[in-house]
Design an enzyme around this catalytic site. Structure first.
Site, PDB file in Angstrom:
ATOM      1  N   LYS B  45      -8.880 -11.440  -7.605  1.00 56.11           N
ATOM      2  CA  LYS B  45      -8.638 -10.090  -7.098  1.00 56.11           C
ATOM      3  C   LYS B  45      -9.084  -9.083  -7.804  1.00 56.11           C
ATOM      4  CE  LYS B  45      -4.869  -7.365  -5.300  1.00 56.11           C
ATOM      5  NZ  LYS B  45      -5.211  -6.917  -3.786  1.00 56.11           N
ATOM      6  N   CYS B 139     -13.535  -1.943  -0.304  1.00 58.73           N
ATOM      7  CA  CYS B 139     -11.952  -1.315   0.164  1.00 58.73           C
ATOM      8  C   CYS B 139     -12.023  -0.080   0.562  1.00 58.73           C
ATOM      9  CB  CYS B 139     -11.129  -1.625  -1.062  1.00 58.73           C
ATOM     10  SG  CYS B 139     -10.511  -3.244  -1.089  1.00 58.73           S
ATOM     11  N   LYS B 177     -20.496  -6.673  -2.968  1.00 60.84           N
ATOM     12  CA  LYS B 177     -19.554  -6.845  -1.587  1.00 60.84           C
ATOM     13  C   LYS B 177     -19.568  -5.568  -0.811  1.00 60.84           C
ATOM     14  CE  LYS B 177     -15.031  -8.470   0.053  1.00 60.84           C
ATOM     15  NZ  LYS B 177     -13.814  -9.116  -0.323  1.00 60.84           N
TER      16      LYS B 177
END
Lengths: 444, 432
Positions: B45, B139, B177
């Protein structure tokens, strides 16, 4: 009391007290909200749905199930009640396995239909538990209608008529309203005094008065009803019972199954009810199954249903038959009673084997005897005391598609009238449709 | 049993199933349990900069949508990056990697958009022995408001710049990502490629409001009467993710760049689909959050059986469908099919009829006995009947062979021809 299933004769209290509570509890417990959502989600929302066509009251089943699936069971209930005001009772007693659920495409696909009956119960119970009546009465018309019989047909007719603004008086011979819903249904199908609660809820529409203990022909005549009202609806059901026509039928402990079922329903304490050690029920319909299963639940040791024709001809559905056999009831088919033996009370019933022939049912020379200290007759009910002047066909009051009898101003529906099967749901449909026709005739 | 070992940008793992950087990979306890269950790799994470960790809400962090029987179809979250101290995470990463040498362990990173911050964090993770880094440019909630996460991922120039810094200050393999919250996913992928990324991973979560509380009039998940958009993931996002993976795989600029496929992978089949569209491995989060770590065992056995049945290796599968992803204009306009209803399988629900009659081309007939048949002279082969039919393979699309008459158009089926040469295409005429 120290009776047991083995106690000879007809005796009460054969079981421990707790067994009676367990045995006569709701045999198909209602769905929890999550179960209902899951069950509802199985519905395919069919086009021109076969289930809806199969329902005698044409309830919009896909719509009400979708309303459950989307979290609005009250709206679902209203969809049901709009077509069938006794949707609560029908959800409990309808032979859904022969009607909507048999037609369900998932029955075709998987042999596992959508649980329509249980979903209907979920919706109707949800709304009724709130004490809400979803319909309001129309403007008073000043017309009055007499309804004979406070059973499914009469109640459905009365409700629809009241909704249209007519004043309705229901006359019923019994001390309580409900008809077969109150007196003719196995106790475990209608628990918690449901039939009476349903009547009370139905009456919230207003404009309906019920006079119990008033039988047509005994306490009131058809002429009086006609004179006092703008229209009459007859929905008094079938009060007569067919005879066995077997020697010894008049012996002790030989009873009509319908009387036994009614007594059972009205009994608060089931342990006080006497039942035989060896019980024989003659018949092949739901009444036979209800009597047999309940005998078993009261603690009878051996219960046998004997039906004169083959199994395929039994009017009790496969589901009902299975219910009986899983309760421990034995079913014998192709055997007809020829004699009831016993010294005063029944001790044995003698049957002859039968055979279906092109000329009809033939009894053979060979017979056998079943031990019986109680014998129930469940071989069908008949119309009794039909008012003079009404045309009768096939043992029932002749009616047309809208319930009109041979006498103008008199309608009939339910079991006492011709056409349709003798089912609660059919009676509701006939009562409702006759009410619509009465309304049209009165206001036309 | 097929060999599922994969080598993704030099990072070896016993199978292509990695846990994505997310709550399940926040600490040693979870990661070790994941490895014990069989996961081939883990992306830890996301770590932030040295200093006081971020703070998460203490109300609900997840919202969801459900299908029948409360099957979780989509999940959204408003959780931020790890809220544990950096040194704790680093220590645990090191311990785990030493113990689980055969498994992949990637560190996800998100720090402010300046070179010093990146240089600093890369230095701190250098001796963890982790196999690589994944740059969290995805995110969409919380961190994006602070100029990180998708705020970077939405600006290709930033992606390129940060990727360069990472490659400059670290020798670790670098995965970028990507966020799906953009209009053309090829642009950020190209930027990562230019910046020297070894691979891209996608998709991160999608901006979403899963539901609205109709009593409190607030989005869910609701925190003290208010809600914010969260990142959407789970089975519901898979079609979006598949398309984005395919777009990058078939883009000539990025074609061949390794892709780690993410987005709703729940079963072996989902994984195989991502891989066929060019993903060298897949990352999973929601399936694990829904069913626990054990779910990987079905993915392993399923993919293995599929490869065995097809007599393929993992590398045969990766990218195998990419050549067949094309533009609409190249689709064969002379490919003609007609719906065909198997009367033996039909359960007579009539859904095909309702769909076609009400919303399509009135190409299905219904008889009084509920027999449903296709009118070939009306059927445009839209496939809606197939999609709404509850019985799998009851309605199928049957191809008309060349030379056969299409009763709808009155023309015979001819050989391949597409829009680029079609007479109705204005550009075709212009070119003449």
């Amino acid at each position: 009391m120290s009776n047991s299933p083995l106690t000879p004769g007809v005796a009460p209290g054969r079981l421990p007290a707790k067994s009676y509570t367990d045995n006569f509890t709701d045999h198909a417990p209602p769905l929890e909200p999550h179960e209902a959502r899951v069950a509802a989600d199985r519905c395919y929302f069919c086009h021109d749905a076969p289930c809806m066509t199969a329902c005698p009251t044409s309830i919009d089943i896909p719509l009400f199930i979708r309303q459950i699936a989307t979290g609005t069971p009250d709206a679902a209930a209203k969809t049901i009640f709009a077509q069938n005001i006794l949707g609560g009772m029908c959800a409990r007693v309808c032979p859904t396995e022969q009607l909507c659920e048999e037609a369900c495409v998932r029955e075709t696909a998987e042999g596992k239909p959508v649980e329509i009956g249980q979903l209907q119960r979920f919706a109707t119970d949800t709304l009724m538990a709130k004490g809400v009546h979803p319909f309001t009465r129309g403007k008073p018309t000043g017309k009055t209608v007499a309804v004979v019989g406070a059973g499914p047909a009469g109640l459905a007719a009365a409700h629809r008529l009241a909704m249209k603004g007519h004043e309705v008086t229901i006359y019923d011979a019994r001390p309580k309203p409900g008809g077969l819903n109150e007196f003719g249904i196995a106790s475990y199908k209608s628990t918690g005094n449901f039939a009476q609660r349903e009547v009370e809820w139905l009456l919230k529409i207003g404009g309906i008065r019920i006079e119990t203990g008033r039988a047509l022909g005994r306490d009131v005549t058809l002429a009086e009803l006609q004179a006092g009202h703008d229209a009459v609806f007859l929905g008094m059901g079938l009060a007569g019972v067919n005879a066995l026509r077997a020697a010894g039928e008049d012996k002790g402990n030989v009873r009509n199954a319908v009387d036994f079922i009614a007594e059972l329903r009205q009994a608060g304490d089931k342990s006080a009810l006497a039942v035989g050690r060896d019980v024989v029920v003659i018949g092949g319909g739901m009444t036979a199954v209800d009597a047999a299963v309940q005998s078993k639940l009261l603690g009878a040791q051996n219960v046998t249903i004997v039906y004169r024709r083959g199994q395929a001809k039994m009017s009790a559905s496969g589901y009902e038959q299975e219910h009986a056999t899983s309760a421990g009831v034995r079913i014998i088919t192709n055997a007809a009673p020829v004699a009831v033996h016993g010294n005063g009370a029944v001790a044995e019933v003698e049957f002859a084997y039968t055979e279906e022939t092109p000329q009809g049912l033939k009894t053979g020379p060979e017979t056998f005897r079943l031990k019986a200290d109680q014998l129930f007759k469940a071989i069908g009910q008949t119309l009794s005391g039909a008012p003079e002047g009404l045309r009768v066909e096939g043992g029932k009051i002749a009616v047309d598609a809208t319930g009109r009898t041979s006498i103008a101003g008199i309608w009939a529906g339910g079991d006492c009238a011709s056409g349709g099967e003798d089912l609660t749901v059919t009676a509701v449909a006939e009562g409702r449709d006759a009410a619509e026709d009465i309304h049209a005739a009165l206001m036309g | 049993m097929a060999n599922l070992t994969t080598d993704f940008i030099g990072i070896k793992s016993p199978n292509p199933f990695w846990l994505a950087s997310a709550p399940p990979t926040d600490k040693k306890y979870n990661v070790e349990r994941a490895y014990e269950a069989g996961w081939g790799g883990v992306v830890w994470k996301t770590l932030g900069s040295e200093g006081p960790p971020v703070v998460n809400v203490s109300g609900p962090r997840y919202g969801a949508i459900w299908g029948a029987d409360r099957r979780l179809l989509g999940l959204n979250n408003i959780e931020l990056i790890t809220d544990r101290p950096l040194e704790v995470n680093l220590r645990e990463i090191k311990e785990v990697k030493r113990k689980w040498r055969d498994r992949a362990l990637i560190i996800s990173l998100m720090v402010p958009c300046d070179e010093d911050s990146w240089k600093d964090i890369l230095g701190r993770i250098a001796d963890t022995e982790a196999d690589g880094v994944e740059l969290n440019f995805g995110c969409p909630h919380g961190m994006a408001e602070r100029g990180m996460g998708s705020a970077v991922g939405q600006v290709p120039e930033y992606i390129e710049m940060v990727t360069r810094w990472v490659k400059k200050h670290s020798r670790m393999p670098c995965i970028v990502k990507l966020t799906p919250n953009i209009t053309d996913v090829r642009k950020p992928a190209e930027a990562a490629h230019r910046g020297g990324a070894d691979a891209v991973s996608l998709i991160n979560t999608i901006n979403s409001i899963t539901s609205v509380n109709l009593d409190e009039f607030s989005p869910e998940p609701m925190i003290d009467g208010k809600g914010t958009h969260g990142g959407y993931c789970g089975p519901a996002v898979k079609p979006i993710a598949l398309n984005m993976v395919a777009e990058i795989a078939r883009n000539p600029v990025t074609h061949g760049m390794p892709i780690s496929g993410i987005g709703g992978v729940t079963t072996w089949r989902d994984a195989a689909e991502f891989m066929a569209l060019g993903a060298g491995n897949v990352q999973v989060c929601t399936a694990a959050m829904t069913y626990g770590f054990k779910v990987v065992q079905e993915m392993i056995s399923g993919l293995s059986q599929y490869l065995d049945d097809k007599e393929m290796s993992v590398s045969d599968l990766v990218g195998r469908a990419v050549p067949n992803v094309t533009d609409w204009q190249y689709l064969n306009l002379n490919y003609v099919t007609k719906a065909q209803i198997s009367q033996a399988d039909c359960i007579k629900c009539g859904r095909c009829y309702a769909a076609c009659e009400d919303t399509s081309h009135q190409a299905i007939a219904m008889s009084a006995d509920r027999t449903f048949t296709v009118k070939d002279d009306e059927c445009v082969a839209c496939n809606l009947c197939v999609n709404v039919c509850p019985v799998e393979n009851c309605i199928t699309m049957v191809q008309l062979p060349q030379g056969a008459l299409d009763e709808r158009t009155g023309r015979k089926v001819t050989e391949y021809a597409n829009w680029t040469t079609h007479p109705n295409n204005p550009s075709t005429r212009a070119a003449e």
